[in-house]
Design a protein around this motif. Structure first.
Motif, PDB file in Angstrom:
ATOM      1  N   UNK A 112       2.006  -2.551  13.019  1.00 19.09           N
ATOM      2  CA  UNK A 112       3.377  -2.644  12.523  1.00 19.09           C
ATOM      3  C   UNK A 112       3.910  -4.041  12.806  1.00 19.09           C
ATOM      4  N   UNK A 113       4.772  -4.608  11.945  1.00 21.90           N
ATOM      5  CA  UNK A 113       5.376  -3.966  10.772  1.00 21.90           C
ATOM      6  C   UNK A 113       4.588  -4.160   9.484  1.00 21.90           C
ATOM      7  N   UNK A 114       3.339  -4.644   9.597  1.00 17.92           N
ATOM      8  CA  UNK A 114       2.551  -4.945   8.409  1.00 17.92           C
ATOM      9  C   UNK A 114       1.929  -3.694   7.802  1.00 17.92           C
ATOM     10  N   UNK A 115       1.988  -2.568   8.530  1.00 20.90           N
ATOM     11  CA  UNK A 115       1.247  -1.380   8.124  1.00 20.90           C
ATOM     12  C   UNK A 115       1.624  -0.905   6.730  1.00 20.90           C
ATOM     13  N   UNK A 116       2.897  -0.906   6.416  1.00 22.80           N
ATOM     14  CA  UNK A 116       3.323  -0.365   5.126  1.00 22.80           C
ATOM     15  C   UNK A 116       2.719  -1.140   3.964  1.00 22.80           C
ATOM     16  N   UNK A 117       2.599  -2.427   4.131  1.00 18.30           N
ATOM     17  CA  UNK A 117       2.054  -3.255   3.064  1.00 18.30           C
ATOM     18  C   UNK A 117       0.549  -3.091   2.925  1.00 18.30           C
ATOM     19  N   UNK A 118      -0.116  -2.630   3.989  1.00 21.31           N
ATOM     20  CA  UNK A 118      -1.570  -2.561   3.993  1.00 21.31           C
ATOM     21  C   UNK A 118      -2.126  -1.164   3.765  1.00 21.31           C
ATOM     22  N   UNK A 119      -1.277  -0.160   3.677  1.00 17.91           N
ATOM     23  CA  UNK A 119      -1.772   1.207   3.584  1.00 17.91           C
ATOM     24  C   UNK A 119      -1.217   1.903   2.345  1.00 17.91           C
ATOM     25  N   UNK A 120      -1.474   1.316   1.179  1.00 14.27           N
ATOM     26  CA  UNK A 120      -1.032   1.961  -0.053  1.00 14.27           C
ATOM     27  C   UNK A 120      -1.904   3.186  -0.330  1.00 14.27           C
ATOM     28  N   UNK A 121      -1.521   3.973  -1.330  1.00 13.74           N
ATOM     29  CA  UNK A 121      -2.196   5.250  -1.591  1.00 13.74           C
ATOM     30  C   UNK A 121      -3.671   5.062  -1.920  1.00 13.74           C
ATOM     31  N   UNK A 122      -3.990   4.038  -2.701  1.00 14.83           N
ATOM     32  CA  UNK A 122      -5.379   3.841  -3.092  1.00 14.83           C
ATOM     33  C   UNK A 122      -6.238   3.434  -1.903  1.00 14.83           C
ATOM     34  N   UNK A 123      -5.678   2.604  -1.024  1.00 13.03           N
ATOM     35  CA  UNK A 123      -6.428   2.199   0.160  1.00 13.03           C
ATOM     36  C   UNK A 123      -6.634   3.387   1.098  1.00 13.03           C
ATOM     37  N   UNK A 124      -5.598   4.209   1.248  1.00  9.36           N
ATOM     38  CA  UNK A 124      -5.728   5.409   2.075  1.00  9.36           C
ATOM     39  C   UNK A 124      -6.789   6.340   1.501  1.00  9.36           C
ATOM     40  N   UNK A 125      -6.815   6.483   0.189  1.00  8.72           N
ATOM     41  CA  UNK A 125      -7.819   7.332  -0.455  1.00  8.72           C
ATOM     42  C   UNK A 125      -9.219   6.765  -0.232  1.00  8.72           C
ATOM     43  N   UNK A 126      -9.334   5.454  -0.271  1.00  5.85           N
ATOM     44  CA  UNK A 126     -10.632   4.815  -0.057  1.00  5.85           C
ATOM     45  C   UNK A 126     -11.129   5.059   1.364  1.00  5.85           C
ATOM     46  N   UNK A 161     -15.566   4.944  -2.478  1.00  5.95           N
ATOM     47  CA  UNK A 161     -14.723   4.129  -1.594  1.00  5.95           C
ATOM     48  C   UNK A 161     -14.833   2.653  -1.950  1.00  5.95           C
ATOM     49  N   UNK A 162     -16.041   2.203  -2.251  1.00  7.89           N
ATOM     50  CA  UNK A 162     -16.253   0.802  -2.609  1.00  7.89           C
ATOM     51  C   UNK A 162     -15.407   0.422  -3.823  1.00  7.89           C
ATOM     52  N   UNK A 163     -15.410   1.249  -4.843  1.00 11.21           N
ATOM     53  CA  UNK A 163     -14.627   0.966  -6.052  1.00 11.21           C
ATOM     54  C   UNK A 163     -13.129   0.958  -5.754  1.00 11.21           C
ATOM     55  N   UNK A 164     -12.696   1.912  -4.923  1.00 11.53           N
ATOM     56  CA  UNK A 164     -11.266   1.991  -4.589  1.00 11.53           C
ATOM     57  C   UNK A 164     -10.838   0.783  -3.762  1.00 11.53           C
ATOM     58  N   UNK A 165     -11.666   0.374  -2.808  1.00  9.03           N
ATOM     59  CA  UNK A 165     -11.339  -0.810  -2.021  1.00  9.03           C
ATOM     60  C   UNK A 165     -11.308  -2.046  -2.909  1.00  9.03           C
ATOM     61  N   UNK A 166     -12.238  -2.131  -3.845  1.00  5.37           N
ATOM     62  CA  UNK A 166     -12.288  -3.290  -4.733  1.00  5.37           C
ATOM     63  C   UNK A 166     -11.012  -3.376  -5.578  1.00  5.37           C
ATOM     64  N   UNK A 167     -10.565  -2.253  -6.084  1.00  2.17           N
ATOM     65  CA  UNK A 167      -9.354  -2.251  -6.910  1.00  2.17           C
ATOM     66  C   UNK A 167      -8.133  -2.661  -6.094  1.00  2.17           C
ATOM     67  N   UNK A 168      -8.001  -2.100  -4.890  1.00  3.13           N
ATOM     68  CA  UNK A 168      -6.856  -2.418  -4.032  1.00  3.13           C
ATOM     69  C   UNK A 168      -6.929  -3.866  -3.547  1.00  3.13           C
ATOM     70  N   UNK A 169      -8.148  -4.339  -3.270  1.00  2.00           N
ATOM     71  CA  UNK A 169      -8.320  -5.730  -2.845  1.00  2.00           C
ATOM     72  C   UNK A 169      -7.904  -6.680  -3.953  1.00  2.00           C
TER      73      UNK A 169
END
Length: 236
Positions: A29-43, A55-63
């Motif tokens: 915190x306080x960076x957590x909200x910016x780094x834990x969007x739904x797609x990253x959490x799903x990955x 997971x690889x595809x989801x991380x790639x999209x969020x990255x």
């Protein structure tokens, strides 16, 4: 040598995954909200469930949208060849993106890569720069790595006073090794540190409580020394 990725339990807001090269799952915190969007959490969930290709595809999209946590995890998967063939060049690129975006754990891992010579030519001076960036953000492993560099004169001029400063910070952050070394500084004194056996004993006790057998012996020895000194004072 290849950095090993390991799956970590979700630590929650307030911590990064602590192993070098480990899958990071939560931001400080306080960076957590910016780094834990739904797609990253799903990955993260898919990775922990063993669905590494998904997971690889989801991380790639969020990255690709600039999510630092996804950048880091995507980099680790590429470097370790999880869900795809290993791609060191691409993995290093995404790890650097996360580090340049001021993600402290990425900065630490990127520095460790250069300190150890993993995937790159060993360069302790480059490692020092990244350890310093991460340590200034309170990253405990980076604080310890920085202290070791100052003590050894690796990647930076040797400076025992600076080494002590960073060992103490890492010790206060709960690192067992740093607690032991900080105790030894106080036990012997010097390098700008005033000798204080009571403080040394406290640091040894902290390390001993985490399972360090050498610290436990030091704690016992100093406890006996302090008892003997107290008896001498009483007999005067």
């Amino acid at each position: 040598m290849k950095t090993q990725m390991v799956s970590m339990l979700l630590l929650g807001i307030g911590a990064w995954a602590t192993a070098s090269g480990a899958l990071a799952q939560a931001a400080s915190a306080p960076q957590a909200r910016a780094d834990t969007d739904a797609e990253t959490q799903a990955a993260v969930a898919d990775y922990n469930a063993g669905n590494v290709a998904v997971a690889l595809k989801e991380f790639r999209a969020a990255a690709g949208r600039g999510n630092r946590l996804a950048e880091f995890n995507y980099a680790m998967m590429l470097l370790n060849g999880e869900g795809t063939q290993a791609n060191v060049e691409e993995g290093r690129k995404w790890l650097l993106k996360a580090a340049e975006a001021n993600m402290s754990h990425a900065q630490y891992v990127y520095g460790k890569m250069y300190d150890d010579g993993d995937f790159v030519q060993r360069d302790p001076a480059v490692a020092h720069e990244w350890f310093l960036k991460a340590a200034r953000q309170g990253h405990v492993q980076a604080e310890l790595a920085l202290a070791n560099q100052f003590l050894d004169g690796r990647g930076t001029p040797r400076d025992n006073a600076q080494a002590f400063t960073w060992y103490k910070k890492a010790a206060e952050g709960g690192d067992m090794t740093a607690q032991y070394v900080t105790g030894s500084f106080y036990e012997r004194g010097g390098d700008g540190v005033e000798r204080n056996l009571n403080v040394a004993r406290a640091y040894y006790a902290a390390a001993a409580a985490q399972g360090d057998p050498a610290a436990r012996l030091k704690f016992q020895d100093l406890s006996q020394q302090l008892r003997n000194e107290a008896k001498k004072q009483q007999s005067k």
